[in-house]
Design an enzyme around this catalytic site. Structure first.
Site, short mmCIF file in Angstrom:
data_model
loop_
_atom_site.label_atom_id
_atom_site.label_comp_id
_atom_site.label_asym_id
_atom_site.label_seq_id
_atom_site.Cartn_x
_atom_site.Cartn_y
_atom_site.Cartn_z
N GLU A 28 -11.37 -70.63 -37.52
CA GLU A 28 -12.68 -70.42 -37.57
C GLU A 28 -13.55 -71.31 -38.48
O GLU A 28 -13.07 -71.58 -39.50
CB GLU A 28 -13.35 -68.92 -37.29
CG GLU A 28 -13.16 -68.31 -38.73
CD GLU A 28 -14.14 -67.36 -39.00
OE1 GLU A 28 -15.18 -67.68 -39.06
OE2 GLU A 28 -13.83 -66.32 -39.58
N LYS A 89 -25.00 -70.47 -38.56
CA LYS A 89 -23.86 -69.42 -38.30
C LYS A 89 -24.23 -69.60 -36.54
O LYS A 89 -25.04 -69.27 -36.09
CB LYS A 89 -24.04 -68.32 -38.93
CG LYS A 89 -23.22 -67.05 -38.63
CD LYS A 89 -23.40 -65.91 -39.18
CE LYS A 89 -22.66 -64.74 -38.71
NZ LYS A 89 -22.66 -63.67 -39.35
N VAL A 109 -15.96 -65.87 -35.25
CA VAL A 109 -14.87 -65.32 -34.59
C VAL A 109 -15.00 -65.51 -32.87
O VAL A 109 -14.13 -65.87 -32.26
CB VAL A 109 -14.31 -63.99 -34.93
CG1 VAL A 109 -13.25 -63.40 -33.88
CG2 VAL A 109 -13.79 -63.86 -36.37
N ASP A 141 -26.70 -52.73 -34.32
CA ASP A 141 -26.03 -53.83 -35.14
C ASP A 141 -24.54 -53.86 -34.90
O ASP A 141 -23.90 -53.01 -35.77
CB ASP A 141 -26.52 -53.94 -36.32
CG ASP A 141 -26.01 -55.26 -36.95
OD1 ASP A 141 -25.26 -56.27 -36.40
OD2 ASP A 141 -26.61 -55.78 -38.05
N SER A 143 -21.01 -56.60 -34.02
CA SER A 143 -20.87 -58.10 -33.96
C SER A 143 -20.59 -58.35 -32.45
O SER A 143 -20.01 -57.69 -31.79
CB SER A 143 -19.67 -58.45 -34.74
OG SER A 143 -19.36 -59.93 -34.78
N ALA A 144 -21.10 -59.51 -32.12
CA ALA A 144 -20.78 -60.06 -30.86
C ALA A 144 -19.10 -60.47 -30.75
O ALA A 144 -18.49 -60.86 -29.49
CB ALA A 144 -21.37 -61.20 -30.44
N ASP A 145 -18.69 -60.44 -31.94
CA ASP A 145 -16.90 -60.72 -31.68
C ASP A 145 -16.33 -59.63 -30.93
O ASP A 145 -15.42 -60.16 -30.07
CB ASP A 145 -16.52 -60.22 -33.00
CG ASP A 145 -16.84 -61.78 -34.24
OD1 ASP A 145 -17.50 -62.61 -33.91
OD2 ASP A 145 -16.46 -61.49 -35.53
N LYS A 162 -14.13 -55.73 -43.02
CA LYS A 162 -14.49 -55.25 -44.38
C LYS A 162 -15.10 -53.94 -44.33
O LYS A 162 -15.71 -53.74 -43.40
CB LYS A 162 -15.39 -56.45 -44.87
CG LYS A 162 -14.83 -57.58 -45.13
CD LYS A 162 -15.51 -58.61 -46.15
CE LYS A 162 -14.81 -59.68 -46.50
NZ LYS A 162 -15.48 -61.01 -46.60
#
Ligand code: PSU
Ligand code: MN
Length: 305
Positions: A28, A89, A109, A141, A143-145, A162
């Site tokens: 990535e 991003k 990602v 919230d 992530s779309a990951d 993390k």
């Protein structure tokens, strides 16, 4: 290779390797454009490609140049994304915006996996995965990951998420989304900077061949989810866990005192952690990423078998 959508540019080297069934590892670029300070980002981007090549695998760093998603950036392309102004991003939802506006972007990602799969690549490495943010039950919230990995059949090596995120909630969401997560030679989910996040994993694998067998089983079942290989940092090189927990607690307090919320939270917390650890967290970050690139290359070879 299946023909990728016309707007995606696949380098000749990657296209040929995929067509010939040779091993390819996707990397990535948000980690380069938004995750690491300059000029370390460019050093890491180029060094990672060298590491992959030295393992006999074709690297495919993925990013967006002038609105065009590129699978297999040239060294010049990597340099541009690492040094230009106005690099955005790009997650999956941003791909059409970047294309229509002709923007440069580092792919998350989610976007990297989506593009890699369409180019016929089966293995990818990253540092830390996106996940569920703390307080997500209020903010939504996440992530779309996570959602993208539910429908993108790739094998992804990461060192977990993390600890600034809600790790337990992230693992629950991955379960809900039917995404298998296995520890690489560990029963514990790694916490990026530390080898053990405090959460257990149900399954572990011991070798790149095990990872390849898992991907094959997924394919044979006709499932579309990614397989996540969670690869912990060497405990000898992790941040001291007590120090890590203390710094994290301080960072969370500082964010709350400063009234930080929403998308500003992650950069604020990471910056706080980096300063509070005197740059140690950055060194661990690079160590973690290097380990994931090395393991990803081995898995790419096993998958290409
Ligand atoms: N975690 C890190 N460093 C990073 C990222 C995650 O420790 O640079 C990047 C990855 O590219 C990941 C993205 O896919 O952030 C997730 O962002 P978001 O939560 O906005 O989807
Ligand atoms: Mn978000």
């Amino acid at each position: 290779m299946q023909t990728p959508p016309p707007a995606i540019r696949v380098s000749d080297e990657v296209r040929t390797a995929v067509d010939e069934g040779r091993p390819v590892l996707a990397l990535e670029s948000t980690i380069l454009t938004h995750g690491l300070p300059r000029p370390r980002n460019l050093e890491v981007g180029l060094a990672s490609e060298r590491l992959v090549r030295d393992a006999g695998v074709v690297p495919a760093t993925i990013g967006v140049v002038d609105g065009v998603p590129v699978v297999g950036l040239s060294a010049a392309g990597i340099e541009r994304l690492c040094t230009a102004d106005g690099v955005v991003k790009v997650s999956v939802r941003d791909l059409p915006i970047a294309r229509a506006k002709g923007l440069d972007g580092g792919t998350t990602v989610a976007a990297t996996a989506w593009l890699a799969h369409r180019a016929g690549i089966r293995v990818m490495s990253t540092g830390g995965l996106g996940g569920v943010h703390r307080g997500a039950s209020e903010t939504f919230d996440e992530s779309a990951d996570l959602g993208t990995l539910a429908s993108t059949p790739i094998t992804l090596v990461s060192a977990g998420v993390k600890s600034i995120l809600d790790i337990g909630a992230t693992l629950e969401r991955l379960e809900t989304l039917n995404v298998p997560v296995v520890g690489y030679r560990t029963d514990r989910y790694p916490g990026f900077y530390v080898a053990d996040s405090g959460f257990a994993l149900d399954y572990r694998i011991e070798s790149p061949a095990d990872a390849a067998a898992l991907a094959r089983a997924r394919d044979e079942l006709g499932l579309a989810s990614a397989v996540l290989v969670a690869n912990p940092v060497d405990p000898a090189k992790q941040l001291d866990p007590e120090f890590h927990d203390r710094v994290l607690a301080e960072a969370l307090d500082a964010a709350s005192d400063a009234g930080i919320s929403g998308h500003d939270t992650t950069p604020f917390l990471l910056d706080h952690v980096q300063r509070a650890t005197g740059g140690r967290s950055l060194e661990v970050n690079l160590e973690v990423y290097r380990g994931n690139v090395e393991l990803g290359a081995e898995i790419a070879r096993a998958v290409a078998g």
